[in-house]
Each structure stands twice: as C-alpha cells, then as structure tokens.
Design an enzyme around this catalytic site. Structure first.
Site, PDB file in Angstrom:
ATOM      1  N   HIS A 244       0.633  -0.786  -0.173  1.00  0.00           N
ATOM      2  CA  HIS A 244      -0.191  -0.162   0.291  1.00  0.00           C
ATOM      3  C   HIS A 244       1.018   1.510  -0.182  1.00  0.00           C
ATOM      4  O   HIS A 244       1.931   1.034   0.871  1.00  0.00           O
ATOM      5  CB  HIS A 244      -1.078  -0.170   1.386  1.00  0.00           C
ATOM      6  CG  HIS A 244      -1.687   0.458   0.709  1.00  0.00           C
ATOM      7  ND1 HIS A 244      -2.256   2.098   1.672  1.00  0.00           N
ATOM      8  CD2 HIS A 244      -3.336   0.271   0.786  1.00  0.00           C
ATOM      9  CE1 HIS A 244      -3.299   2.301   1.263  1.00  0.00           C
ATOM     10  NE2 HIS A 244      -3.813   1.874   0.481  1.00  0.00           N
ATOM     11  N   GLU A 303      -7.875  -5.389  -0.493  1.00  0.00           N
ATOM     12  CA  GLU A 303      -8.106  -6.165  -1.562  1.00  0.00           C
ATOM     13  C   GLU A 303      -8.217  -7.773  -1.332  1.00  0.00           C
ATOM     14  O   GLU A 303      -8.849  -8.349  -1.712  1.00  0.00           O
ATOM     15  CB  GLU A 303      -7.620  -5.937  -2.956  1.00  0.00           C
ATOM     16  CG  GLU A 303      -7.607  -4.509  -3.018  1.00  0.00           C
ATOM     17  CD  GLU A 303      -8.637  -3.739  -3.450  1.00  0.00           C
ATOM     18  OE1 GLU A 303     -10.100  -4.313  -3.051  1.00  0.00           O
ATOM     19  OE2 GLU A 303      -8.790  -2.976  -4.674  1.00  0.00           O
TER      20      GLU A 303
HETATM   21  N1  CMC Z   1       3.697  -7.752  -4.620  1.00  0.00           N
HETATM   22  C1  CMC Z   1       5.191  -7.454  -4.960  1.00  0.00           C
HETATM   23  N2  CMC Z   1       6.607  -6.314  -4.917  1.00  0.00           N
HETATM   24  C2  CMC Z   1       5.804  -5.221  -4.869  1.00  0.00           C
HETATM   25  C3  CMC Z   1       4.446  -4.986  -4.291  1.00  0.00           C
HETATM   26  C4  CMC Z   1       3.157  -6.761  -4.300  1.00  0.00           C
HETATM   27  N3  CMC Z   1       2.173  -6.323  -4.155  1.00  0.00           N
HETATM   28  N4  CMC Z   1       4.023  -4.025  -3.979  1.00  0.00           N
HETATM   29  C5  CMC Z   1       4.537  -3.423  -3.575  1.00  0.00           C
HETATM   30  N5  CMC Z   1       6.038  -3.679  -4.154  1.00  0.00           N
HETATM   31  C6  CMC Z   1       7.344  -2.847  -3.905  1.00  0.00           C
HETATM   32  C7  CMC Z   1       7.885  -2.363  -5.913  1.00  0.00           C
HETATM   33  O1  CMC Z   1       7.389  -3.609  -6.611  1.00  0.00           O
HETATM   34  C8  CMC Z   1       8.143  -1.734  -5.789  1.00  0.00           C
HETATM   35  O2  CMC Z   1       9.567  -2.210  -5.784  1.00  0.00           O
HETATM   36  P1  CMC Z   1      10.875  -1.326  -6.537  1.00  0.00           P
HETATM   37  O3  CMC Z   1      11.157  -0.274  -5.530  1.00  0.00           O
HETATM   38  O4  CMC Z   1      11.946  -2.442  -6.218  1.00  0.00           O
HETATM   39  O5  CMC Z   1      10.179  -1.126  -7.693  1.00  0.00           O
HETATM   40  C9  CMC Z   1       8.173  -1.384  -3.860  1.00  0.00           C
HETATM   41  O6  CMC Z   1       7.704  -2.204  -3.534  1.00  0.00           O
HETATM   42  C10 CMC Z   1       7.736  -0.383  -3.848  1.00  0.00           C
HETATM   43  O7  CMC Z   1       6.123  -0.388  -5.083  1.00  0.00           O
HETATM   44  P2  CMC Z   1       5.846   1.307  -5.506  1.00  0.00           P
HETATM   45  O8  CMC Z   1       4.868   0.875  -6.668  1.00  0.00           O
HETATM   46  O9  CMC Z   1       6.902   2.565  -5.089  1.00  0.00           O
HETATM   47  O10 CMC Z   1       4.426   1.355  -4.433  1.00  0.00           O
HETATM   48  P3  CMC Z   1       3.904   1.834  -4.376  1.00  0.00           P
HETATM   49  O11 CMC Z   1       3.198   3.192  -3.082  1.00  0.00           O
HETATM   50  O12 CMC Z   1       3.599   2.880  -5.579  1.00  0.00           O
HETATM   51  O13 CMC Z   1       2.285   0.851  -4.130  1.00  0.00           O
HETATM   52  C11 CMC Z   1       0.789  -0.382  -4.874  1.00  0.00           C
HETATM   53  C12 CMC Z   1       1.457   0.523  -4.270  1.00  0.00           C
HETATM   54  C13 CMC Z   1      -0.964  -0.938  -3.940  1.00  0.00           C
HETATM   55  C14 CMC Z   1       0.406   0.185  -6.311  1.00  0.00           C
HETATM   56  C15 CMC Z   1       1.539  -1.417  -4.688  1.00  0.00           C
HETATM   57  O14 CMC Z   1       1.384  -1.894  -3.684  1.00  0.00           O
HETATM   58  C16 CMC Z   1       0.643  -2.315  -5.190  1.00  0.00           C
HETATM   59  O15 CMC Z   1       0.882  -2.448  -6.800  1.00  0.00           O
HETATM   60  N6  CMC Z   1      -0.104  -3.474  -5.056  1.00  0.00           N
HETATM   61  C17 CMC Z   1      -0.574  -4.935  -5.323  1.00  0.00           C
HETATM   62  C18 CMC Z   1      -1.983  -4.304  -6.210  1.00  0.00           C
HETATM   63  C19 CMC Z   1      -3.172  -3.925  -5.069  1.00  0.00           C
HETATM   64  O16 CMC Z   1      -3.421  -4.613  -4.391  1.00  0.00           O
HETATM   65  N7  CMC Z   1      -3.183  -3.038  -5.038  1.00  0.00           N
HETATM   66  C20 CMC Z   1      -4.481  -3.019  -4.533  1.00  0.00           C
HETATM   67  C21 CMC Z   1      -3.959  -1.814  -3.795  1.00  0.00           C
HETATM   68  S1  CMC Z   1      -5.265  -1.723  -1.599  1.00  0.00           S
HETATM   69  C22 CMC Z   1      -6.597  -0.785  -2.403  1.00  0.00           C
HETATM   70  C23 CMC Z   1      -6.003   0.675  -2.503  1.00  0.00           C
HETATM   71  O17 CMC Z   1      -6.672   1.393  -1.317  1.00  0.00           O
HETATM   72  O18 CMC Z   1      -6.431   1.250  -3.914  1.00  0.00           O
END
Ligand code: CMC
Length: 361
Positions: A244, A303
C-alpha cells in the site's frame, strides 16, 4: 518533485483520516472497524454526505430506494454487446447517461447507479433479464437480490453492508483525488464520479480483488503457495492484495473484512476451508515479501479479504471492482462536494524535461 505525489498534501478534509504508520482508518470520527458490521451502507453514506446538502433527509433509506427505482430506466440502453464488455466499462457507459448536476437528487442517483447497473450488466451478459429494484429493501439486500435473483439472507446483506461501509471512503486515494480534480473544475457530480470510477478500474487500485481470486485458484493447495508466489515474484509480478502507498503496517480494512467473512461463514455454515486456505496463502505471501523486499514493509491490503468476502457472497470476480464502486461512490461524492464548497481549481505544475526550444520546419 514527488514521484506519484507521495507525501504531498493536496486537500483538507473532514471525511476520513488514514494513519499509515499505525494502521488506522477513521471515517468522520469513527474507526472503520467500529462502523463495519454495525452500520448499514445508507447510514454510512449519510454520515459522509452530512452537511454537504441542505435538503438531505435524516435517513437516506427511502430516498435511495426511490433513486434505485429511478435510475433503472437507464438499463433500457444496455444491450448484450455492452453487457459483454468489462463490467466497469459497461457500468461507466450507463453512468454517463445520468445528467451532470450538483444537487442532492443527482448525488442520490449516482449512489444508486452502480448498485442498479452492475446487477443488470451481469445478468444481461449471462442472457438473463435485469431485475427491477425493490425500494422497500435495504441497499445491500436489494443489490444481492438484483444480482442473484433470489432474496438475500440477513447475514448476507449484513456482510455486503460491512464491505460497502469498509470501503466507502479512504482519504485521498487515486480515485477520490481524480474525482476531486474534476469537481474542482465545476464540471458536475456525474463527471467527478466518472473520473473516480475510471481511476478505480486499474489493477493497482480497485482492480486488484478479481486477480486475488485468480491467484488463489492458480495456487490451488497450501503446499503450492510458496513455490507459486516465488515464481510470480521472480517474473516481476506484484502479489495482488499486498502492499500500500500509505500503510506501512497491515491495512485495518483487511481485518474488518476478515471479521465479516468469519461472521458470514458462521451464519451460513460454509467457507472455513476456503478461509483457512486463504490464510495459508497470506502467511506465505507475507513471509516471501519480507524476504523479497526487506526495506519496504509490504502487508495485506483491503483487497485480499475483499476477494474472499465477495466470493462468499456468490458474486463473480469480474464484478468486484463495480461492487467496490457501489461503496466508494459515497466517498467520491462527499469529497466532490467538499472540494466545491471550499477548494480552488486543482492545477499542479510539471517540470519540462523535453528538447530545447527549436524552430519549427
Ligand atoms: N508485490 C510485490 N512487490 C510489491 C508489491 C506487491 N504487491 N507492492 C509493492 N511492491 C514493491 C514494488 O515492486 C516496488 O519495488 P521496487 O522499488 O524494487 O520497484 C516497491 O515495493 C514499492 O512499490 P511502489 O509501486 O513504489 O509502491 P506504491 O506505493 O506506489 O504502490 C501499490 C502501492 C498498492 C500500487 C502496490 O503495493 C501494489 O502494486 N500492490 C498490488 C496491487 C494491489 O493490491 N492493489 C490494491 C491496493 S489497496 C486498494 C486501494 O486502497 O486502492
């Protein structure tokens, strides 16, 4: 510049507070786990909209029931071609038929719309006739009846209420921000809700729970969880239902929904096997994510248990994002009204990194 606007404060709100360090979500002064399971969606929507419309009744139930009946007329525009598209796209096309406005009537129609249009889309895609709303039922009970064609039990309606309330608002998430940006231009509430729905559709936001079911089905057995998840991460995939932007600990909505799954399973006598399996997958995922990203706390988000709860209610995974919209639409509308009441046009800036000025040929 802040990548992804991380850490940027773009609004003041009375609606909800997301405390990512401690894993707390407060909606208009109430902890989400206190609201979910005790409050009907109608009352949570009223709580969010309170003070934003002078003519709002003290109980939204009958006005919302009437709004469900009113928007059902738009279902006539739904043909099989549209119904067979991604349900969010079909929902968006029907929602766009609601004229823009800034009044309570428009807001109620917009809250009713996903609840009425989603069941119609699912049924027409299946070759069944849409079922008309029953204004005497609660919003949740009517949604389940319109989707499945049979009356919901009290436990099922309570479980859907718990879900809709849990997701009704969540700070300045991507879809709410999109809705506020559009509201800030004075485009109208329908336009703001369409922007919110479009942002919600993506798998990084509200599109995740369908893929959670795909993941659980592909894993199949608890023993296969670790090798399957390791292969997924090695391919560079993200594990759906984990991580998240704001929470650095467990998303409090995950536990609110897990409790709702437990309540539903004790009322229906089903589900413990699926729940135990999901818990085994969750444990394996958390272990592997800790090894995979030791510097980035990645925990369960809303989720993961959304998927289990909606599946237990007999809803198809293709509908999950639309069901999310049924709850979040109340938050989008409250934020849109809040933005209109006091906010300026949202208009950030970009840093130009393109070519130097040159002479056009
Ligand atoms: N599985 C594997 N790696 C992950 C995941 C995950 N679920 N989430 C984050 N990471 C890694 C990501 O690859 C990145 O690594 P690197 O720095 O090496 O590229 C690091 O952690 C930071 O990720 P980010 O994309 O910069 O983090 P963010 O804050 O932009 O992303 C997120 C948040 C929700 C988009 C992400 O955690 C994700 O893609 N999760 C899976 C999809 C998901 O479950 N989405 C529902 C979110 S909750 C509903 C809502 O409130 O919207």
């Amino acid at each position: 510049m802040s990548d992804g606007l991380e850490g940027v404060i773009a609004a003041q709100t009375v609606l909800s507070d997301v405390d990512g360090a401690h894993g707390r979500l407060v909606i208009r002064g109430y902890a989400v786990e206190d609201l979910a399971g005790r409050t009907r969606f109608e009352d949570a929507a009223h709580l969010l909209l309170d003070g934003f419309f002078d003519d709002a009744p003290s109980d939204l139930s009958s006005a919302l029931g009437e709004a469900r009946v009113g928007v059902f007329a738009e279902v006539a525009a739904l043909d099989e071609g549209l119904a067979r598209r991604d349900p969010v796209e079909a929902l968006r096309a029907l929602l766009a038929r609601i004229p823009d406005g800034d009044d309570l009537k428009t807001a109620l129609r917009l809250i009713a719309a996903p609840a009425v249009f989603t069941p119609a889309v699912l049924r027409v895609a299946n070759g069944d006739a849409p079922i008309a709303p029953d204004p005497a039922l609660s919003h949740a009970a009517d949604i389940l009846r319109m989707i499945r064609g049979v009356p919901a039990t009290d436990a099922e309606a309570a479980a859907l209420d718990a879900y809709l309330v849990t997701v009704c608002d969540h700070g300045l998430n991507a879809s709410t921000f999109a809705a506020r940006v559009v509201a800030s231009t004075r485009a109208g509430l329908t336009s703001a809700v369409l922007a919110g729905l479009s942002a919600l559709k993506g798998p990084l936001h509200g599109g995740a729970p369908g893929p959670v079911i795909d993941m659980l089905d592909a894993i199949g057995t608890p023993e296969n969880a670790r090798p399957w998840l390791e292969r997924a991460l090695a391919r560079g995939d993200r594990l759906m239902g984990f991580g998240h932007r704001i929470y650095r600990v467990r998303d409090p909505r995950a536990d609110a929904l897990k409790a709702a799954v437990r309540r539903l399973s004790s009322a229906s006598g089903g589900l413990p096997g699926r729940l135990a399996f999901a818990e085994a997958v969750e444990r394996a995922a958390l272990e592997i994510l800790r090894e995979h990203k030791p510097d980035r706390p990645l925990d369960t988000n809303v989720e993961f248990y959304t998927a289990l709860l909606l599946e237990a209610l007999g809803l198809p995974p293709s509908s999950f994002t639309c069901v999310f919209a049924m709850g979040r639409v109340a938050g989008w509308l409250a934020h849109a009204r809040e933005q209109l009441a006091g906010g300026r046009l949202i208009r950030p800036q970009s840093v130009y990194v393109g070519p130097e000025v040159r002479v056009a040929a």
